[in-house]
Design an enzyme around this catalytic site. Structure first.
Site, PDB file in Angstrom:
ATOM      1  N   ASN A  47     -42.042 -23.042 -25.379  1.00 31.18           N
ATOM      2  CA  ASN A  47     -41.961 -23.781 -26.941  1.00 31.18           C
ATOM      3  C   ASN A  47     -42.027 -22.687 -27.787  1.00 31.18           C
ATOM      4  OD1 ASN A  47     -43.547 -23.893 -29.243  1.00 31.18           O
ATOM      5  ND2 ASN A  47     -45.930 -24.389 -27.800  1.00 31.18           N
ATOM      6  N   CYS A  58     -45.349 -24.424 -35.631  1.00 35.97           N
ATOM      7  CA  CYS A  58     -44.801 -25.378 -35.222  1.00 35.97           C
ATOM      8  C   CYS A  58     -43.959 -26.380 -35.938  1.00 35.97           C
ATOM      9  CB  CYS A  58     -44.890 -25.562 -33.817  1.00 35.97           C
ATOM     10  SG  CYS A  58     -45.791 -24.029 -32.903  1.00 35.97           S
ATOM     11  N   HIS A  87     -41.721 -32.334 -30.548  1.00 37.82           N
ATOM     12  CA  HIS A  87     -41.541 -30.741 -30.137  1.00 37.82           C
ATOM     13  C   HIS A  87     -42.190 -30.494 -28.905  1.00 37.82           C
ATOM     14  CE1 HIS A  87     -43.477 -26.483 -30.755  1.00 37.82           C
ATOM     15  NE2 HIS A  87     -44.537 -27.203 -31.095  1.00 37.82           N
TER      16      HIS A  87
HETATM   17  O1  UT7 Z   1     -47.558 -25.406 -30.382  1.00 34.54           O
HETATM   18  C1  UT7 Z   1     -48.481 -25.504 -29.607  1.00 34.54           C
HETATM   19  C2  UT7 Z   1     -48.875 -24.492 -29.093  1.00 34.54           C
HETATM   20  N1  UT7 Z   1     -50.089 -24.693 -27.776  1.00 34.54           N
HETATM   21  C3  UT7 Z   1     -49.638 -25.735 -26.597  1.00 34.54           C
HETATM   22  O2  UT7 Z   1     -49.488 -26.730 -27.016  1.00 34.54           O
HETATM   23  C4  UT7 Z   1     -50.847 -25.569 -25.841  1.00 34.54           C
HETATM   24  C5  UT7 Z   1     -50.819 -26.526 -24.913  1.00 34.54           C
HETATM   25  N2  UT7 Z   1     -52.256 -26.554 -23.760  1.00 34.54           N
HETATM   26  C6  UT7 Z   1     -51.170 -26.177 -22.856  1.00 34.54           C
HETATM   27  O3  UT7 Z   1     -50.068 -27.168 -22.897  1.00 34.54           O
HETATM   28  C7  UT7 Z   1     -51.887 -26.602 -21.857  1.00 34.54           C
HETATM   29  O4  UT7 Z   1     -53.646 -27.076 -22.234  1.00 34.54           O
HETATM   30  C8  UT7 Z   1     -51.994 -24.795 -20.452  1.00 34.54           C
HETATM   31  C9  UT7 Z   1     -50.791 -25.520 -20.005  1.00 34.54           C
HETATM   32  C10 UT7 Z   1     -52.162 -24.299 -22.214  1.00 34.54           C
HETATM   33  C11 UT7 Z   1     -52.940 -24.741 -19.923  1.00 34.54           C
HETATM   34  O5  UT7 Z   1     -53.007 -26.032 -18.662  1.00 34.54           O
HETATM   35  P1  UT7 Z   1     -54.715 -26.833 -19.298  1.00 34.54           P
HETATM   36  O6  UT7 Z   1     -53.608 -28.420 -17.482  1.00 34.54           O
HETATM   37  O7  UT7 Z   1     -54.645 -27.345 -19.808  1.00 34.54           O
HETATM   38  O8  UT7 Z   1     -55.322 -25.283 -17.250  1.00 34.54           O
HETATM   39  P2  UT7 Z   1     -56.566 -25.019 -18.118  1.00 34.54           P
HETATM   40  O9  UT7 Z   1     -56.280 -24.275 -19.298  1.00 34.54           O
HETATM   41  O10 UT7 Z   1     -57.244 -26.421 -18.113  1.00 34.54           O
HETATM   42  O11 UT7 Z   1     -56.574 -24.376 -17.209  1.00 34.54           O
HETATM   43  C12 UT7 Z   1     -56.935 -24.597 -15.293  1.00 34.54           C
HETATM   44  C13 UT7 Z   1     -56.733 -23.127 -15.068  1.00 34.54           C
HETATM   45  C14 UT7 Z   1     -57.864 -22.132 -14.974  1.00 34.54           C
HETATM   46  O12 UT7 Z   1     -58.625 -21.313 -13.519  1.00 34.54           O
HETATM   47  P3  UT7 Z   1     -60.105 -22.313 -13.501  1.00 34.54           P
HETATM   48  O13 UT7 Z   1     -60.769 -22.406 -14.288  1.00 34.54           O
HETATM   49  O14 UT7 Z   1     -59.429 -23.917 -13.420  1.00 34.54           O
HETATM   50  O15 UT7 Z   1     -59.608 -21.392 -12.443  1.00 34.54           O
HETATM   51  C15 UT7 Z   1     -56.988 -21.261 -15.973  1.00 34.54           C
HETATM   52  O16 UT7 Z   1     -57.324 -19.953 -16.360  1.00 34.54           O
HETATM   53  O17 UT7 Z   1     -55.462 -23.053 -14.989  1.00 34.54           O
HETATM   54  C16 UT7 Z   1     -55.894 -21.361 -14.715  1.00 34.54           C
HETATM   55  N3  UT7 Z   1     -54.585 -20.055 -15.945  1.00 34.54           N
HETATM   56  C17 UT7 Z   1     -53.277 -20.561 -15.269  1.00 34.54           C
HETATM   57  N4  UT7 Z   1     -53.479 -20.270 -13.869  1.00 34.54           N
HETATM   58  C18 UT7 Z   1     -52.185 -19.875 -13.667  1.00 34.54           C
HETATM   59  C19 UT7 Z   1     -54.749 -20.634 -16.687  1.00 34.54           C
HETATM   60  N5  UT7 Z   1     -52.803 -20.137 -17.583  1.00 34.54           N
HETATM   61  C20 UT7 Z   1     -52.581 -20.212 -16.267  1.00 34.54           C
HETATM   62  C21 UT7 Z   1     -51.267 -19.388 -15.907  1.00 34.54           C
HETATM   63  N6  UT7 Z   1     -50.898 -19.417 -14.137  1.00 34.54           N
HETATM   64  N7  UT7 Z   1     -50.289 -18.939 -16.724  1.00 34.54           N
END
Ligand code: UT7
Length: 320
Positions: A277, A112, A247
């Site tokens: 993204n 990125c 970004h």
């Molecule tokens: O260019 C760099 C590229 N990458 C990034 O920038 C990623 C940076 N990270 C993020 O943007 C965030 O961490 C995410 C958007 C990927 C995830 O958000 P989060 O608030 O960190 O959620 P989390 O990973 O802590 O997950 C919370 C819950 C989990 O369920 P449980 O374990 O609490 O039951 C996940 O399984 O959300 C669940 N989850 C989803 N639920 C619905 C993960 N993805 C999804 C989804 N829809 N798409």
């Protein structure tokens, strides 16, 4: 001698993928995607459409806005992690599309941060007098590497291209660029296949691998540090920055960086809601949006920043 941005361009593929469509593909919801990422819709390539296809549109738009004919371009640097071919590199493929021949053309693979790295390189060539008209691209078809069954990644990534033309100038221009990388974080965000390690198709548990939560935390920290580094290197106060062009990974990461800069969101170019993204394309696309809708004006001081797999991260302070 400095380099300055003479023109910008951007292009998004026509096909729009909405959160409602993703709800039918994986166990997710529009509400979750909006609230956790800020994304409402994103553009994705159609079958057969490639990174260089997108880049050609963005490049032509940038050349037009700079008032430059393709024949004037004497340097092409192309940030991408999703090249059309292993070789020739995307810079050369784009050069051929533009009908020009002979100038250096190469791609830069920094995930990125690819555009910021490319901008930094082009700036050096222009400053040294070795390029008089540099075309700098960030373009990706990241959705080609996504596992469409992985709800954590498939809701985030998207496709697009952005471009700028750099020309020599007596005044900055590109004021400073700051590049970093740290391979200790390679396991947090990576693609498991390659040429010498062996290709891996993006389905069935493969595709982009991401430990989202950890990426989030490191991103907020590293971006906070690079904002400080950029301000300190130029002896600037936060209040002197007119626009943050970040970004577009996640609205919450953007908000954290804006808070660090004590900038209201009105002074931040935000496209993540409609672009998702787009990796190396996200910063030049956001820049182009801000320029074309008239928010970013000549003379404004811009802070561009990005982070991505590696990790790589970087910033550019730009007097537009
Ligand atoms: O260019 C760099 C590229 N990458 C990034 O920038 C990623 C940076 N990270 C993020 O943007 C965030 O961490 C995410 C958007 C990927 C995830 O958000 P989060 O608030 O960190 O959620 P989390 O990973 O802590 O997950 C919370 C819950 C989990 O369920 P449980 O374990 O609490 O039951 C996940 O399984 O959300 C669940 N989850 C989803 N639920 C619905 C993960 N993805 C999804 C989804 N829809 N798409």
């Amino acid at each position: 001698m400095y380099s300055r941005i003479a023109g910008t361009g951007g292009y998004l593929p026509e096909r729009v993928l909405t959160n409602a469509e993703l709800e039918k593909m994986v166990d997710t919801s529009d509400e979750w995607i909006r609230s956790r990422t800020g994304i409402i819709s994103r553009h994705i390539v159609s079958p057969g459409e490639t990174t260089v296809d997108l880049a050609e549109h963005a490049a032509r738009a940038a050349l037009q806005s700079a008032g430059v004919e393709p024949q004037e371009v004497d340097f092409i640097v192309f940030g991408t992690t999703t090249p059309d071919l292993i070789f020739p590199n995307c810079g050369v493929l784009l050069q051929q599309r533009l009908g020009i021949h002979g100038c250096p053309a190469f791609s830069v693979e920094a995930a990125c941060t690819g555009f910021i790295y490319s901008l930094s390189i082009a700036d050096k060539f222009v400053r040294l007098g070795e390029a008089k008209c540099a075309l700098v691209i960030g373009a990706e078809t990241l959705t080609r590497m996504v596992n469409w069954k992985d709800r954590q990644t498939c809701v985030l990534f998207a496709d697009g291209a952005g471009a700028v033309v750099l020309k020599p100038s007596d005044e900055p221009g590109i004021v400073s660029t700051h590049l970093h990388a740290d391979g200790r974080y390679q396991d947090l965000l990576y693609y498991p296949g390659g040429v010498s390690k062996g290709w891996v198709e993006p389905g069935d548990g493969q595709g982009v691998q991401m430990r989202g939560n950890e990426v989030f935390k490191v991103a907020v920290n590293t971006l906070g540090r690079i904002v400080d580094e950029t301000l300190e290197a130029n002896k600037l106060q936060k209040s002197q920055i007119d626009w943050l062009v970040p970004h577009q990974a996640n609205i919450r990461i953007i908000q954290a960086t804006a808070k660090k800069l004590e900038m209201p969101l009105e002074k931040v170019i935000i496209t993540v809601h409609e672009h998702g993204n787009t990796s190396a394309a996200s910063v030049p696309l956001a820049l182009d949006v801000g320029v074309r809708d008239g928010r970013i004006k000549r003379g404004d001081l811009l802070l561009l920043e990005a982070f991505g797999g590696g990790f790589t991260w970087g910033s550019a302070l730009v007097r537009y």
